[in-house]
Write a protein that holds these residues in place. Sequence first.
Motif, mmCIF file in Angstrom:
data_model
loop_
_atom_site.group_PDB
_atom_site.id
_atom_site.type_symbol
_atom_site.label_atom_id
_atom_site.label_comp_id
_atom_site.label_asym_id
_atom_site.label_seq_id
_atom_site.Cartn_x
_atom_site.Cartn_y
_atom_site.Cartn_z
ATOM 1 N N LEU A 194 0.803 -1.219 0.000
ATOM 2 C CA LEU A 194 0.000 0.000 0.000
ATOM 3 C C LEU A 194 0.837 1.272 0.000
ATOM 4 O O LEU A 194 0.466 2.276 -0.610
ATOM 5 C CB LEU A 194 -0.939 0.004 1.205
ATOM 6 C CG LEU A 194 -1.975 -1.138 1.246
ATOM 7 C CD1 LEU A 194 -2.762 -1.093 2.543
ATOM 8 C CD2 LEU A 194 -2.903 -1.058 0.053
ATOM 9 N N ALA A 310 -6.446 -7.726 -13.244
ATOM 10 C CA ALA A 310 -5.391 -6.953 -12.583
ATOM 11 C C ALA A 310 -4.087 -7.033 -13.366
ATOM 12 O O ALA A 310 -3.431 -6.024 -13.649
ATOM 13 C CB ALA A 310 -5.196 -7.450 -11.153
ATOM 14 N N VAL A 358 -4.819 -8.215 0.428
ATOM 15 C CA VAL A 358 -4.757 -6.870 -0.151
ATOM 16 C C VAL A 358 -5.358 -6.881 -1.556
ATOM 17 O O VAL A 358 -6.079 -5.950 -1.950
ATOM 18 C CB VAL A 358 -3.310 -6.353 -0.177
ATOM 19 C CG1 VAL A 358 -3.225 -5.011 -0.907
ATOM 20 C CG2 VAL A 358 -2.769 -6.202 1.240
ATOM 21 N N THR A 359 -5.077 -7.930 -2.302
ATOM 22 C CA THR A 359 -5.650 -8.054 -3.642
ATOM 23 C C THR A 359 -7.177 -8.092 -3.568
ATOM 24 O O THR A 359 -7.869 -7.459 -4.384
ATOM 25 C CB THR A 359 -5.140 -9.328 -4.337
ATOM 26 O OG1 THR A 359 -3.712 -9.279 -4.428
ATOM 27 C CG2 THR A 359 -5.740 -9.476 -5.727
ATOM 28 N N ARG A 362 -8.512 -4.657 -2.890
ATOM 29 C CA ARG A 362 -8.411 -3.803 -4.076
ATOM 30 C C ARG A 362 -9.443 -4.151 -5.141
ATOM 31 O O ARG A 362 -9.732 -3.328 -6.011
ATOM 32 C CB ARG A 362 -7.004 -3.921 -4.670
ATOM 33 C CG ARG A 362 -5.945 -3.172 -3.863
ATOM 34 C CD ARG A 362 -4.565 -3.401 -4.439
ATOM 35 N NE ARG A 362 -3.581 -2.501 -3.845
ATOM 36 C CZ ARG A 362 -2.273 -2.595 -4.052
ATOM 37 N NH1 ARG A 362 -1.791 -3.564 -4.836
ATOM 38 N NH2 ARG A 362 -1.441 -1.731 -3.491
ATOM 39 N N HIS A 365 -14.308 -1.736 -5.398
ATOM 40 C CA HIS A 365 -14.257 -0.313 -5.730
ATOM 41 C C HIS A 365 -15.444 0.372 -5.058
ATOM 42 O O HIS A 365 -16.593 0.254 -5.510
ATOM 43 C CB HIS A 365 -14.296 -0.120 -7.243
ATOM 44 C CG HIS A 365 -13.199 -0.833 -7.971
ATOM 45 N ND1 HIS A 365 -11.887 -0.418 -7.930
ATOM 46 C CD2 HIS A 365 -13.214 -1.957 -8.741
ATOM 47 C CE1 HIS A 365 -11.138 -1.233 -8.650
ATOM 48 N NE2 HIS A 365 -11.913 -2.180 -9.145
#
Length: 555
Positions: A194, A310, A358-359, A362, A365
């Motif tokens: 991050l 991604a 974390v993926t 992300r 949204h």
Amino acid sequence: MTGVLASLQRLLPSRSDYAELPRSWRADLLAGLTVGIVALPLALGFGIASGAGAEAGLVTAIVAGLVAAVFGGSHVQVSGPTGAMVVILAPVVSVYGVGAVALVTLMAGVMVVVAGFARLGRAVSYIPWPVIEGFTLGIAVIIFLQQVPALTGAAGSGPHTNVVASALSSVTHADPATLAWSLATVGLVAACMLLLPRLRPRLPGSLVGIVVATLAALVLHAPLATIGALPSTLPAPALPALDPETMRALLPAALTVAALAAIESLLSARVAASLADTGAYDPDRELLGQGLASLAAGLFGGMPATGAIARTAVNVRSGARTRASAAAHAVVLLAVVLVVAGPVAHIPLAALSGVLMVTAVRMVHLATARSILRSTRADAAAFLVTAVVTVSVDLIVAVGIGVIVAGAFALRGLARATGVAREPVPGEPEAGDEQIAVVRIDGPLFFAAADRVLDEVTGLDGVTVLVLRMSQLELVDATGAHVLSEIVQRLETRGVTVLIKGVRDGHVELFRTVGVLDALRHQNHLFDNLDAAVAHARDHVRRAEHPSAADIKAA
């Protein structure tokens, strides 16, 4: 035969795929290197999370990534293992063992190849955007929750347990020491992912985080489970045992994998086409390429492959112009297997869990979710229902239910657009006009609006002649045409003469087939001009009030 050969040739690689390569090869190679570095921890993490192992994730990224790059329908799509597949494969591994993954992969690959040849690539366009976003949100939640048992050091409640229940169960039985080390490792990786891009945008935060976490675990002798030994070469291709009984048992999982691979790959290719001007993508060829990629991965002991949004986005933003970049990404990962397999074995599993968590975060949204929830009730309902069903029931079931919910609201809105309006009789008022009703039907007349139109039109009282205006009727299905026939029959039975004006050319055959035209008392009751229809209606009223001797004799 010529047409079939032309269609087949369109699905195969051609020299035009690399037309820009002489000008873009440097950018393609650099993009491939960047994506390879980004894809390494994801390939390892998704392989382990699925239960197939880190080796399966790497093999899939290498083999499937290369095959899809050559045969796929997008110039910049990057394929490999994804989080959505983890959600499906984890229960398969827990019930049937690791060996079932290759068989499911092969079965799904065949299905996707067939879908490509059947030219089903455009089908994804029928999935509404809120359903796609709800599906993505649900997958993100599942990926995140699947990491909780690994971090706590406690098993979930069983292979068939919902991920939410499994995560809660593992937390209640957590080992405090293991949990502390795991959370510290996840925090370290998350901080690198991050914060590092803000300081050095070109540095891959996930890879740096894994390196730092691995070094810290080695120095501090952390009691954390690691990936373990990896092979220093690719395994030899082999066909898994094709047991008919096992294949029947795995068929539902294979169908789900195939549907998910097709949906995710086509969505990713569509996103890639919007990110940069790298040429249009061919959805049917994309299905063929992804199906062949899964077939190849299954032969090498890998897992199902899909286009990865991604990694594809990283590829495009790194300057990729041709499919050589995706091929280069596969070569980079192959070099990892051949050169640094030893050091990779010491990576803590908690570090990979951190990357996946974390993926998953992300993938969500918040701005998109807010815009959907604030748009319409129909879109908000489809979004929420899809997300909840994805987490609580099943991925493909969630897409199906989401499409049904969105479709139901869309049908209701379309039905409301169908209008029935009574208009004044045109021209100078004449005696007897009060017995004439001019009714205009607007918009679509289909099954969802048919009963309402029937009730409104047949509910008219005090008229002896009805002029139905059809020129504004846009869409008519068989149910709508049948209702028109029923309207004519009911009114004629009550003594009301029905005149139809302005039937569109595209509706004539349907009206004739269903019986709308035959229901008219006379074929002269079909008009192209409103004035002529009204004149006939007034004449009918006059003759009804003052019948001539001929009319009386005819009666």
